[in-house]
Design a protein around this motif. Sequence first.
Motif, PDB file in Angstrom:
ATOM      1  N   LEU A  31      27.887  90.938  27.668  1.00 21.10           N
ATOM      2  CA  LEU A  31      27.798  90.003  28.783  1.00 21.10           C
ATOM      3  C   LEU A  31      29.162  89.430  29.175  1.00 21.10           C
ATOM      4  O   LEU A  31      29.366  89.029  30.313  1.00 21.10           O
ATOM      5  N   TYR A  32      30.110  89.392  28.229  1.00 17.90           N
ATOM      6  CA  TYR A  32      31.447  88.880  28.568  1.00 17.90           C
ATOM      7  C   TYR A  32      32.044  89.672  29.728  1.00 17.90           C
ATOM      8  O   TYR A  32      32.591  89.100  30.674  1.00 17.90           O
ATOM      9  N   GLN A  33      31.946  91.004  29.662  1.00 16.78           N
ATOM     10  CA  GLN A  33      32.500  91.839  30.723  1.00 16.78           C
ATOM     11  C   GLN A  33      31.752  91.627  32.030  1.00 16.78           C
ATOM     12  O   GLN A  33      32.368  91.509  33.094  1.00 16.78           O
ATOM     13  N   VAL A  34      30.445  91.549  31.977  1.00 16.03           N
ATOM     14  CA  VAL A  34      29.629  91.345  33.182  1.00 16.03           C
ATOM     15  C   VAL A  34      30.026  90.028  33.861  1.00 16.03           C
ATOM     16  O   VAL A  34      30.227  89.979  35.080  1.00 16.03           O
ATOM     17  N   LEU A  35      30.137  88.963  33.075  1.00 17.84           N
ATOM     18  CA  LEU A  35      30.491  87.660  33.646  1.00 17.84           C
ATOM     19  C   LEU A  35      31.898  87.674  34.231  1.00 17.84           C
ATOM     20  O   LEU A  35      32.133  87.129  35.313  1.00 17.84           O
ATOM     21  N   ALA A  36      32.852  88.288  33.517  1.00 18.78           N
ATOM     22  CA  ALA A  36      34.226  88.358  34.027  1.00 18.78           C
ATOM     23  C   ALA A  36      34.270  89.124  35.349  1.00 18.78           C
ATOM     24  O   ALA A  36      34.865  88.653  36.329  1.00 18.78           O
ATOM     25  N   GLU A  37      33.654  90.283  35.380  1.00 15.86           N
ATOM     26  CA  GLU A  37      33.681  91.103  36.591  1.00 15.86           C
ATOM     27  C   GLU A  37      32.959  90.442  37.752  1.00 15.86           C
ATOM     28  O   GLU A  37      33.347  90.610  38.903  1.00 15.86           O
ATOM     29  N   SER A  38      31.925  89.659  37.458  1.00 17.08           N
ATOM     30  CA  SER A  38      31.215  88.961  38.541  1.00 17.08           C
ATOM     31  C   SER A  38      32.111  87.917  39.208  1.00 17.08           C
ATOM     32  O   SER A  38      31.835  87.502  40.331  1.00 17.08           O
ATOM     33  N   GLN A  39      33.172  87.521  38.517  1.00 13.64           N
ATOM     34  CA  GLN A  39      34.118  86.540  39.066  1.00 13.64           C
ATOM     35  C   GLN A  39      35.426  87.196  39.513  1.00 13.64           C
ATOM     36  O   GLN A  39      36.418  86.505  39.764  1.00 13.64           O
ATOM     37  N   GLY A  40      35.441  88.531  39.570  1.00 12.01           N
ATOM     38  CA  GLY A  40      36.618  89.252  40.049  1.00 12.01           C
ATOM     39  C   GLY A  40      37.686  89.472  38.999  1.00 12.01           C
ATOM     40  O   GLY A  40      38.801  89.883  39.326  1.00 12.01           O
TER      41      GLY A  40
END
Length: 147
Positions: free
Chosen positions: A12-21
């Motif tokens: 989820l760390y990657q998903v959250l980071a990518e969702s914020q650009g």
Amino acid sequence: DNLLVPKPGFPLYQVLAESQGASVKEYDLLPSQGWQADLAQLESLVDARTKALIVNNPSNPCGSVFPKEHLLGFIDIAARHKLPIIADEIYGEMAFEGVAFHPLAELAPHVPVITVGGLAKQFLVPGWRVGWLMLHDPVHALDDLRE
């Protein structure tokens, strides 16, 4: 921008980071060393666009609990590079008997630490989405975040 995250780690760390650009850079956890981080490799990943270091302790999925000396290594790197630490300590109260868990914020007198916690794991209530962030910022580096 990028965040430093453990590998293996919680996806989820990657998903959250990518969702914020933002993107992630993965630092290695070494099975031969009880899943402790390769701190030299971690530090080699830091660049001008690195915004924070995520430390998951106790580790998901590895189950390791970092000793105090190892946590101080994360803090030293963060201090040298002026990075805040995001301490995912959702499993902090679930260390095995005889294994000492050390909250990162207690060890970091000169580094900002954002601690992530919640109820679901500690109180065995899956599905409960009650969590919190605690900000430890003795150097006032994240004053804008408070606002």
